[in-house]
Each structure stands twice: as C-alpha cells, then as structure tokens.
Enzyme design. Sequence first.
Site, PDB file in Angstrom:
ATOM      1  N   GLY A  73      75.870  80.860  -5.336  1.00 40.26           N
ATOM      2  CA  GLY A  73      74.744  81.588  -5.385  1.00 40.26           C
ATOM      3  C   GLY A  73      73.521  80.487  -5.849  1.00 40.26           C
ATOM      4  O   GLY A  73      72.340  81.130  -6.078  1.00 40.26           O
ATOM      5  N   GLU A  90      72.352  77.072 -16.320  1.00 35.30           N
ATOM      6  CA  GLU A  90      72.887  77.919 -17.396  1.00 35.30           C
ATOM      7  C   GLU A  90      71.866  77.603 -18.678  1.00 35.30           C
ATOM      8  O   GLU A  90      71.630  78.551 -19.641  1.00 35.30           O
ATOM      9  CB  GLU A  90      74.189  77.133 -18.048  1.00 35.30           C
ATOM     10  CG  GLU A  90      75.163  77.657 -16.977  1.00 35.30           C
ATOM     11  CD  GLU A  90      76.424  76.659 -17.360  1.00 35.30           C
ATOM     12  OE1 GLU A  90      77.588  77.273 -18.038  1.00 35.30           O
ATOM     13  OE2 GLU A  90      76.460  75.816 -16.725  1.00 35.30           O
TER      14      GLU A  90
END
Length: 744
Positions: A471, A713
């Site tokens: 994704g 992240e």
Amino acid sequence: MNVVSANIGQPVPRIDGFAKVTGQATYAAEPHPPGLLYGVIVNSLIARGRIEAIHDEAARAVPGVIEVMTHHNRPHTALFEKSYVDGLGVPGSPYRPLHDGEIHFNGQPVAVVFAETFEAAREAAMLIQVDYERWPHNADFDAALYQKYMPSKTRSNYVPPKTRGNASEAYALSPIKIEGRFHLAPEHHNPMEMHATTVIPEEDCTLTVWDKTQGPQAVQTYLASALSLSGNEVRVRNPYVGGAFGSGLRAQHNVFLAALGAKMLKRPIRVTLTRPQMFTHVFRPEAVMDIALAADRDGTLQSIIVEGVTDTSRFEHNMENLVIWGPIGYKCPNATADYKIAPRDTYTSSDMRAPGAATGVNLFEMAIDELAWACGMDPLAFRLHNYSEIDAMHNMPLTSNALREALLQGAERFGWNGRPPAPRSLRDGREFIGHGMAIGIWDAMFSPTAARARLTSDGRLHIATPASDIGTGTYTILAQTASEAFGIPIDRIDIELGDSTLPECPTEGGSWTAASAGAAVWLACQSLREKFLKALAKSENTPERIRQSEVTLTEGELRGVRDGRREVFSLQEALSFIGEASIEAEETAKPGLRGKISEMRKARFTHSAVFCEVRVDEELGIVRVTRLVNAVAAGRIMNPKTAASQVRGAMVMATGMALHEESLMDERYGRFMNHNFSEYHIPSHADIPEMDVLFVDEKDEEVSPLGIKGVGEIGMCGTAAAIANAIFHATGKRYRTLPIMPGA
C-alpha cells in the site's frame, strides 16, 4: 546516448489504483483453483497447559467436512524435528503449529477443519470440544517485569545502547531534573486484509502459494525448510497486499497450516484468519521506559538515563531498539541506557510500524518536553539548544541531517511563534486549546536488492523484482524510476512485484524498499539501455544513418540528428534491427554512492519535526486533534503524493497510539479481550484533522545510490508525543501513559 525524462520527484498517481478499485487486483484469499478446500482454525481457550482429548465427532459429521487435522493425525515434516531452526524468526524456540499437545498461549491453533465450503468448515470448527489440563500462567505485564532479562542471543538488527560520561553523577549534580515511568499499552496490527494463504499443489509436485506477506522469498525459504522441499519446489506470490504494518514480516501460522493441509489432502487449501484471530498474534509489545533527565539552568542537557522493558513470549526473545533514540538524537555529555525483555504466556510480540522507535521516540519526547518546561524554556527552543549534528550515542557523523531545517520550517508552517508559553492560556468556549511538538527519527536503511529490466518487441519495458507493495506506492515509484532511467513513458512500463521466482530482494519493511528496489531498478534500466545500444551499434541491420547519429532516447523513441536531418525511430524498430524479440538486463544495487560505501563510517537517519494543535473539552475531557504539521527530512523524494500519503497514514496510526489504541489483557485467561473493531478503537475520519506534510530539501549522496531515505515509518515517530505535549499545554496536566483517555 542521453536520457531525457523527469518522472522522479513528480506527484504521479498510483498506477495500480485502477486495478484495486475495480477488483482486478488479486489478493491472497482470492484465487479459486478447482477442488479448493477451506480451512478454519480452532483455537486454544487456555494460556498454558496440555490437551487431554479432542472431541471432533460432531464436526466430522457436518456435510462437506473432509478432514479435521490435529497434532494426532497431521503429516510429519521437518518443522517437527528437534533439530529444526527457524532462521527467519527471532531468537528462542519458535512456535510450531500442531507440534504436540502442549499449549503455549491462548488462541494457539489446536485443530484445523477442512471442508468443501467455508460455511461448513466454520460450523464444524464451532462443534469441536477440547479437554485441557490447565497449568499456571502469567499474562500480566507488571508481574512479568520481575522476570525481565537480556537474552544471550539477540536479534540481528538489535543495536545495544552505549554509555558516555557518568550519567548518574551528572544527574545528581544538575540543578534541574525530571524522572518518571512512561508506559505504552500493547497495540495490534489491524491491516484491512487479514492474514490468508491459498496453497495450490501443481501437477509437477510443486506448490504455488498465495500469501499475505511482506516477503515472498522469506515465506518460500520458510516453507521449503519446514516441508523439506527445495526452493524451486515452492513459489510464493503476493502481487497485492492490503496493508501489513509489519504483521507480514515473518510467516504466520496460517501459511504452514495451509501448506500442511495441502500436503495431507493433496488438494488446494485456503486458510484465512478472522479478525478476532488476528488479535492472537502480531501486536506491538507493551512497554515501560524509566527516564531520568537533567539539565543546567540554561537548559543544557547534562544527563540522560533510560531503562526500557518490552514484553515477549515465554518461548521467543523478541527485542526492539527501544532506548537508543534519546542518546542518539540529543547532544548530552552523559548518557546511559539499558534494555530488557519480560516474558509472558502469550504469543510473541512483533514488529509494528517503526518498531522500537514508535515507542522509544514518543515516550522519550514526552519526557524531553517535561524537562523543557522545568527549565522554563519553549519546547522548540529547548530542542534547538540541545540539537546534535551527529549520532551522539556513537559519536558518528551522519550522511545528512536536515532536522534543524525541519524544526524551523515546520514551526513556521504551524505558526509556533504565536504560541503562549503558559498552559491553559488558550480557550474557545468550553474547550482549552494546546500546542505541542516533538522530533522524530528513524533509520534510513538500505538492503542489497536485485531487479530485472526487459524490453520487448511491442516497445514495452517490463520491470521485475519480488519487492512487496503493501500500500506504499511501490508499483508507482518503480515505474517512475524506470521511466527516468530508460527514457520511456510510464504508460509503456509494466511492473511485476510479489513473486518469489524473481531476482533476490529483501522483505519489505524498515522503510528501505523505495531506496533499495528503486536503486536496483535504476541500475537494471541503465544496464539494459547500454546493452541495447551496443547491440544496435554492432548489428549489420542497423541503418548507417542511425549509426552515425548522436542518439537521444526520450519518450520511448530514439532520436538523432545527422547532417541537419532529424532521425526518429521506435524501440520496436530498433529491436527489429538487432533481430531480437526482447532484450533484458539484471542488476543488484548495493549501499552507498554508486554502490561504493564511504571510507568514513556514518550513521543514516530520517528526521522529522511534528507540530500539533488539540482542543480539550473542560467538562468531558474529550480530546480533539485539530491540526497536525509534519516537516520531514528524507533525502530525495521519489513521489511527493505517495510519500505524503505514507506520512499521513503513519500520523493517523500515531493518533491512535496517543488517544485510541489499547489491547486489553484478561490476565485470568491470557487473552486480549477487545478483539474486534467495536471495542478496539482506531481513529475514524472524524478523529483526524487536515494533516499538512512538507518535505525539507535534503541532498544525500551517501545514504543510498539515488539519495533516497524511506518515509513509511517516520510519521509514527514523534506524532503521539506531539499530541501528548499539546494536551499538557491545553490542560496543564502531564500524562505518561499512552493512550491518553478522557478522565485519566
């Protein structure tokens, strides 16, 4: 020959978007081979003990049920040998599904029902009764803290903290200090696509495995080892993955149970985990960090002391880089840190988006904010005052560091200068308004990765690498890279991902895929271009006028000028000149500038500065996040649209960490109680404001061959702390436990 293109850095829409929204994308639970059987797992209802009897008579009587597989009748494979070692897991003794009758955690598979339909398998699974001998267990984290330890063998990616100066003495002598225990509740990975595996035995005795994983080659290695097969006897596919957040970094038990069922019954098998079953495993570990900080009266940091503990299972030693971020990121002459893990009778905790840093950075940034307030300093000014240009823990220079610029640009975009310093000084009706901030830091990693580029007679460029797109937009950025490297429009590029038979590539994770796979694709396209032109120059069929031209490859055409005359011919024509239907090249990218690592050791990080506005209802204590600004320094940005989407997605998750997500353990039974979306709260649209993401210009020629740092992240790191710090500014009350609940 020159290449003319400008695709890298452009906000290109996702090229895989149409396939996903029209249902053409195939996920792990969607192949429908003839003879497919459905497997439903029966889970243990106790945390520790031994199976005394399994009563499956009623289950076997359900129409359509083919078999009930337990530890009594399952096939024997290499996984069940005493000598078996899971080379892809964490240190310790890996859990082996259906190995024997011993129960290690609540929710452990004790049987699998295989049936012609999912409904029949599910009905039969509910009819199975299991008798247990119950043993004492502990699922309480506070109790587990008394058994905390450091394993003799650590994870390969674990970074032990280093000590500098004398932190205890400096803390005792410093005039301003804070200390406290900071806590993070366990959180569960909840990707949209639940874990599923479809195993198809082929006529040549090989297995084709469709699996929800972040690394098809890792699952291939695991299954080959577990089933005593060679690598080429197992093909794993995951072309599309509906989110993972780290849950697919290692093979989950559905993979092995589906493969074991296929081996037993010689038929295609599908095993899909339910949402409640997803709460048995794949969760961010619960954590505590005891933090003590001290500074001089001018706000100069003098001491950092951090002691952290996370939970793990009784049988494996899961570890995170939890306590290193403060000693790395702040200039301080005295710093020490210690880390241990605490065993509980649960499944092994696991890596979840920004593992270690999402916990360690956020809890540490909450403590830093406390110290800034104790020093009477603005939180931004305090961080700038103690800013470190280097990796302070290792006294190592960085390949690049634009954190200062991120702090300044983020503050300007947010309007930080207008922030009144005193808590409870901004109010609108019954709501207090607060502004908070924090910094973020995450590794800028790179892993050797291979890719293949092939030009075919129809003038299309085919790129192949087993990297997974979970994704993040990998399809799109690799197409952009290939377009620029080869000089061909994106709509004439085909990207093949998620297949273990493709060139070697690491598991997707750690924010390294864009840098690693991107570099591999770039090199493969360059190599293919050179090979193509050399073949063209050597071929006797190439027209002389072309040989003598200065050729430019742009927009999928070869263009040249000879004697003032413009020559244009297609890639199809060029391939016909060399007499080949296709031509290909494969390359492996390595770390560093053009694959060469700097002689000086340098640390590699992505940085961010997060600014937040909250509103807190004075009577109800309800927190609304109303503004978020994140300034990210991440080297070269391949696609600002997909990159910003990744940062926003992480900020949504971090909002859940700050205010919503908490897996609640019932210590009596050793199971998480709120194992559904009605009780496990995640942020909804109404909880998330407009999120402003800006990328700070940062050039880095050493971090990776293309100067890329990952962004998947970094949005987790600092956002939850910024929200907590904003709540303090709004209310005047400090919180040291996440999530922060109304009335806490």
